[in-house]
Design an enzyme around this catalytic site. Structure first.
Site, mmCIF file in Angstrom:
data_model
loop_
_atom_site.group_PDB
_atom_site.id
_atom_site.type_symbol
_atom_site.label_atom_id
_atom_site.label_comp_id
_atom_site.label_asym_id
_atom_site.label_seq_id
_atom_site.Cartn_x
_atom_site.Cartn_y
_atom_site.Cartn_z
ATOM 1 N N GLY A 80 29.299 48.565 39.514
ATOM 2 C CA GLY A 80 29.770 48.314 40.862
ATOM 3 C C GLY A 80 30.369 49.532 41.523
ATOM 4 N N ALA A 150 37.289 39.751 43.841
ATOM 5 C CA ALA A 150 36.257 40.668 43.355
ATOM 6 C C ALA A 150 36.041 40.455 41.864
ATOM 7 C CB ALA A 150 36.664 42.113 43.623
ATOM 8 N N PHE A 164 38.226 40.175 36.936
ATOM 9 C CA PHE A 164 38.298 39.700 38.319
ATOM 10 C C PHE A 164 39.654 40.040 38.924
ATOM 11 C CE2 PHE A 164 39.614 36.253 35.500
ATOM 12 C CZ PHE A 164 40.826 35.859 36.042
ATOM 13 N N CYS A 181 33.885 47.576 47.491
ATOM 14 C CA CYS A 181 32.692 47.146 46.752
ATOM 15 C C CYS A 181 31.409 47.599 47.432
ATOM 16 C CB CYS A 181 32.698 45.636 46.540
ATOM 17 S SG CYS A 181 34.176 45.036 45.697
#
Length: 235
Positions: A80, A150, A164, A181
């Site tokens: 990510g 997220a 998370f 992100c």
């Protein structure tokens, strides 16, 4: 639905308060090594001092301007892009041994389901957005969808790391310095902002622990099921 965990013993939930990111990251590595050696599954629940964490796919233009922001940026080994952690945000790091055959997408979907459940219990409808990880408040009346949680994970040796981050009562201005992100056409929000009342980290900590446990062990049904995939990380 079956458990996604490779062992049936209870998850060791550790509520740690506020922990420096580097210290928490090393703790994750130590717990992952212990899990591979036969130790228990663990869920760390904590907050971080303000920090930006950049995944491997983060682009230069998505980062904060170092001359304008004194918040440190940490390069991480998760997938990510970049996100922010800080006070008022509940961070969860499940260190879980996954059952064979590995299905990392399904693991991420279970984390999402746990977060959706807790938001619903507080009176907030949230959902997934196709092609985008995390949990979202749907857009309406000209307002774009807003990300409230997220998810970014890494799986190595069939063991999960990272996890998370649920925005409870945090400084949303911190996200303005980055492209969170890697998504530039949507907003970021928190439980307190959406519900119009204070929702602190301590208000959701126990519910999150229970929901994550239920989701991983198959007691919480998925509203969206994936097909098996060989994904190793996501955000």
């Amino acid at each position: 639905m079956d458990s996604i965990r490779s062992i049936p013993t209870a998850i060791d939930v550790r509520q740690l308060g506020t922990v420096d990111y580097h210290i928490a990251w090393q703790l994750q590595r130590d717990l992952a090594d212990a899990r591979v050696a036969g130790g228990p599954d663990t869920l760390l629940l904590l907050q971080h001092p303000p920090v930006y964490t950049a995944g491997r796919r983060t682009q230069p233009h998505e980062r904060p301007n170092p001359s304008l922001h004194g918040v440190p940026v940490v390069e991480t080994d998760r997938g990510g892009k970049i996100t922010w952690h800080g006070p008022g945000q509940l961070v969860g790091y499940p260190i879980i041994g996954l059952a064979e055959p590995l299905d990392v997408v399904n693991y991420v979907r279970r984390l999402e389901e746990a977060l959706i459940k807790v938001c619903a219990e507080l009176g907030l409808d949230t959902s997934r957005v196709n092609g985008r990880s995390g949990i979202w408040v749907p857009g309406s009346a000209g307002q774009p969808a807003r990300k409230i949680a997220a998810i970014g994970v890494r799986v190595s040796r069939a063991t999960t790391m990272h996890g998370f981050a649920l925005n409870c009562q945090c400084d949303l201005d911190a996200f303005h310095a980055i492209v969170p992100c890697g998504i530039s056409d949507a907003g970021v929000t928190s439980l307190s902002a959406e519900l119009g009342r204070t929702v602190a980290v301590n208000d959701v900590r126990s519910a999150i622990a229970e929901a994550v446990n239920d989701a991983l062990d198959g007691w919480l049904a998925l509203s969206w099921l994936s097909t098996p995939a060989s994904v190793t990380s996501t955000l």
